[in-house]
Design a protein around this motif. Structure first.
Motif, PDB file in Angstrom:
ATOM      1  N   PRO A  34       0.806  -1.229   0.000  1.00  0.00           N
ATOM      2  CA  PRO A  34       0.000   0.000   0.000  1.00  0.00           C
ATOM      3  C   PRO A  34       0.836   1.276   0.000  1.00  0.00           C
ATOM      4  CG  PRO A  34      -0.876  -1.593   1.568  1.00  0.00           C
ATOM      5  CD  PRO A  34       0.437  -2.131   1.102  1.00  0.00           C
ATOM      6  N   GLU A  35       1.994   1.244   0.679  1.00  0.00           N
ATOM      7  CA  GLU A  35       2.833   2.439   0.752  1.00  0.00           C
ATOM      8  C   GLU A  35       3.345   2.835  -0.634  1.00  0.00           C
ATOM      9  OE1 GLU A  35       3.032   0.129   4.571  1.00  0.00           O
ATOM     10  OE2 GLU A  35       3.285  -0.322   2.437  1.00  0.00           O
ATOM     11  N   PHE A  36       3.703   1.850  -1.438  1.00  0.00           N
ATOM     12  CA  PHE A  36       4.161   2.137  -2.802  1.00  0.00           C
ATOM     13  C   PHE A  36       3.024   2.712  -3.633  1.00  0.00           C
ATOM     14  CE2 PHE A  36       4.511   0.797  -7.251  1.00  0.00           C
ATOM     15  CZ  PHE A  36       5.738   1.344  -7.594  1.00  0.00           C
ATOM     16  N   LEU A  37       1.863   2.101  -3.553  1.00  0.00           N
ATOM     17  CA  LEU A  37       0.711   2.565  -4.331  1.00  0.00           C
ATOM     18  C   LEU A  37       0.321   3.981  -3.928  1.00  0.00           C
ATOM     19  CD1 LEU A  37      -1.381  -0.722  -4.149  1.00  0.00           C
ATOM     20  CD2 LEU A  37       0.101   0.026  -6.021  1.00  0.00           C
ATOM     21  N   SER A  38       0.375   4.279  -2.623  1.00  0.00           N
ATOM     22  CA  SER A  38       0.060   5.617  -2.152  1.00  0.00           C
ATOM     23  C   SER A  38       1.069   6.632  -2.673  1.00  0.00           C
ATOM     24  CB  SER A  38       0.028   5.643  -0.622  1.00  0.00           C
ATOM     25  OG  SER A  38      -0.176   6.947  -0.142  1.00  0.00           O
ATOM     26  N   LEU A  39       2.335   6.246  -2.670  1.00  0.00           N
ATOM     27  CA  LEU A  39       3.386   7.129  -3.158  1.00  0.00           C
ATOM     28  C   LEU A  39       3.180   7.448  -4.632  1.00  0.00           C
ATOM     29  CD1 LEU A  39       5.948   8.521  -2.127  1.00  0.00           C
ATOM     30  CD2 LEU A  39       7.229   6.457  -2.760  1.00  0.00           C
ATOM     31  N   MET A  40       2.775   6.445  -5.406  1.00  0.00           N
ATOM     32  CA  MET A  40       2.528   6.673  -6.831  1.00  0.00           C
ATOM     33  C   MET A  40       1.333   7.612  -7.042  1.00  0.00           C
ATOM     34  SD  MET A  40       4.942   4.998  -8.372  1.00  0.00           S
ATOM     35  CE  MET A  40       5.942   5.514  -6.945  1.00  0.00           C
ATOM     36  N   SER A  41       0.273   7.410  -6.292  1.00  0.00           N
ATOM     37  CA  SER A  41      -0.951   8.181  -6.519  1.00  0.00           C
ATOM     38  C   SER A  41      -0.852   9.612  -6.015  1.00  0.00           C
ATOM     39  CB  SER A  41      -2.150   7.483  -5.863  1.00  0.00           C
ATOM     40  OG  SER A  41      -2.011   7.452  -4.459  1.00  0.00           O
ATOM     41  N   THR A  42      -0.005   9.857  -5.023  1.00  0.00           N
ATOM     42  CA  THR A  42       0.117  11.213  -4.479  1.00  0.00           C
ATOM     43  C   THR A  42       1.201  12.025  -5.179  1.00  0.00           C
ATOM     44  OG1 THR A  42       1.584  10.376  -2.730  1.00  0.00           O
ATOM     45  CG2 THR A  42      -0.760  10.569  -2.213  1.00  0.00           C
ATOM     46  N   SER A  43       1.970  11.393  -6.031  1.00  0.00           N
ATOM     47  CA  SER A  43       2.985  12.100  -6.824  1.00  0.00           C
ATOM     48  C   SER A  43       2.357  12.412  -8.179  1.00  0.00           C
ATOM     49  CB  SER A  43       4.237  11.238  -6.982  1.00  0.00           C
ATOM     50  OG  SER A  43       4.762  10.884  -5.719  1.00  0.00           O
ATOM     51  N   LYS A  44       1.878  13.616  -8.340  1.00  0.00           N
ATOM     52  CA  LYS A  44       1.009  13.951  -9.465  1.00  0.00           C
ATOM     53  C   LYS A  44       1.694  13.882 -10.820  1.00  0.00           C
ATOM     54  CE  LYS A  44      -2.367  14.440  -6.697  1.00  0.00           C
ATOM     55  NZ  LYS A  44      -3.331  13.308  -6.612  1.00  0.00           N
ATOM     56  N   ASN A  45       3.027  13.895 -10.867  1.00  0.00           N
ATOM     57  CA  ASN A  45       3.698  13.795 -12.161  1.00  0.00           C
ATOM     58  C   ASN A  45       4.130  12.370 -12.496  1.00  0.00           C
ATOM     59  OD1 ASN A  45       5.638  13.799 -10.163  1.00  0.00           O
ATOM     60  ND2 ASN A  45       7.065  15.150 -11.247  1.00  0.00           N
ATOM     61  N   VAL A  46       3.739  11.379 -11.678  1.00  0.00           N
ATOM     62  CA  VAL A  46       3.932   9.983 -12.067  1.00  0.00           C
ATOM     63  C   VAL A  46       2.891   9.649 -13.125  1.00  0.00           C
ATOM     64  CG1 VAL A  46       3.761   7.573 -11.332  1.00  0.00           C
ATOM     65  CG2 VAL A  46       4.987   9.228  -9.915  1.00  0.00           C
ATOM     66  N   ARG A  47       3.328   9.425 -14.346  1.00  0.00           N
ATOM     67  CA  ARG A  47       2.418   9.235 -15.471  1.00  0.00           C
ATOM     68  C   ARG A  47       2.144   7.778 -15.776  1.00  0.00           C
ATOM     69  NH1 ARG A  47       1.722  12.749 -19.005  1.00  0.00           N
ATOM     70  NH2 ARG A  47      -0.317  11.735 -19.011  1.00  0.00           N
ATOM     71  N   GLY A  48       2.957   6.883 -15.224  1.00  0.00           N
ATOM     72  CA  GLY A  48       2.733   5.470 -15.476  1.00  0.00           C
ATOM     73  C   GLY A  48       3.762   4.628 -14.749  1.00  0.00           C
ATOM     74  N   VAL A  49       3.343   3.434 -14.345  1.00  0.00           N
ATOM     75  CA  VAL A  49       4.221   2.469 -13.686  1.00  0.00           C
ATOM     76  C   VAL A  49       4.242   1.212 -14.558  1.00  0.00           C
ATOM     77  CG1 VAL A  49       4.677   1.139 -11.597  1.00  0.00           C
ATOM     78  CG2 VAL A  49       3.595   3.403 -11.431  1.00  0.00           C
TER      79      VAL A  49
END
Length: 271
Positions: free
Chosen positions: A193-208
């Motif tokens: 969950p911590e990784f997923l939260s980090l991805m979703s709260t970083s607004k310039n992450v465009r894709g994983v």
């Protein structure tokens, strides 16, 4: 093959836009948008060089020839080989690298669970650490390991990941590459969950981008973030074809993505 030859065999494409919304595309729309590409790259994973009972040299050679053919008509900026470059044996790493060195453009690698070598040995062979970032103008690649020398399934180094996301918070686009999925979509995935939260709260992450799940070649959405799979180009299980994913970034920072399977275009998406 020309772009038109690829496009006419499209079964689906997606457009990923700023803000995370996704549109399905027709072949004609995908062809039109592709002419405006500002950055184009390929993601391939799971070559499993050295796996007993497989023609791993032949599968590597086929992937390299297909990417080279694609590049001749649709110029690439770089490639990412997203984990499981080899199959367990340390001695397989140098010959696998020698084959990947035949790719027509610069490439980057991530470490997967079958890349069972020490971090130092990985660095010695590739000249890049297991966790590293690449800056390409206003775009950033974050490439992180999700395993160790024992081949254990691990979460990425979240402290390193957060530090890099903070460092590059003013960049327009961040693309993240982690071999093992961090959401329990399939039996071989983790739940972090911590990784997923980090991805979703970083607004310039465009894709994983993930490998590991050889049967997956689609895009999964979670909290507005696209998580993309690219099937496999080696190994003894997975989709009936061995292919790679293409990403085409537009000047407006939306992007089209699709799978080459390996000479026809499928599963296109625009973000």
């Amino acid at each position: 093959m020309s772009r038109r030859t690829f496009i006419k065999n499209v079964s689906s494409a997606s457009l990923v836009m700023l803000g995370g919304s996704v549109l399905n595309l027709t072949p004609a729309e995908a062809q039109r948008l592709g002419k405006k590409t500002a950055l184009r790259f390929v993601v391939a994973s799971d070559g499993h060089y050295g796996q007993e009972g497989t023609d791993y040299v032949g599968m590597y050679d086929t992937m390299i020839k297909n990417v080279t053919s694609f590049h001749a008509q649709n110029p690439l900026d770089f490639c990412v080989i997203n984990g499981d470059v080899i199959h367990d044996g340390k001695d397989f790493l140098p010959p696998a690298k020698a084959m990947l060195d035949k790719l027509p453009v610069k490439y980057y690698v991530t470490k997967g669970n079958h890349d069972m070598v020490s971090d130092q040995h990985w660095n010695d062979v590739w000249g890049m650490p297991v966790n590293h970032d690449v800056v390409l103008n206003n775009n950033v690649l974050l490439l992180a390991t999700s395993s160790n020398e024992k081949g254990e399934y691990l979460s990425p180094d979240l402290a390193w990941m957060k530090a890099k996301l903070d460092e590059h918070k003013k960049k327009k686009n961040i693309f993240v590459f982690v071999h093992i999925p961090q959401s329990k979509w399939e039996s071989f995935s983790l739940e972090t969950p911590e990784f997923l939260s980090l991805m979703s709260t970083s607004k310039n992450v465009r894709g994983v981008f993930h490998g590991h799940e050889h049967k997956e070649d689609n895009v999964k959405m979670k909290d507005g973030v696209p998580y993309m799979f690219d099937s496999h180009f080696g190994g003894n299980w997975g989709t009936a074809y061995r292919g790679f994913r293409v990403v085409e970034l537009m000047p407006d920072h939306s992007y089209v993505t699709y799978i080459m399977n390996p000479t026809e275009k499928i599963n296109q998406a625009k973000f």
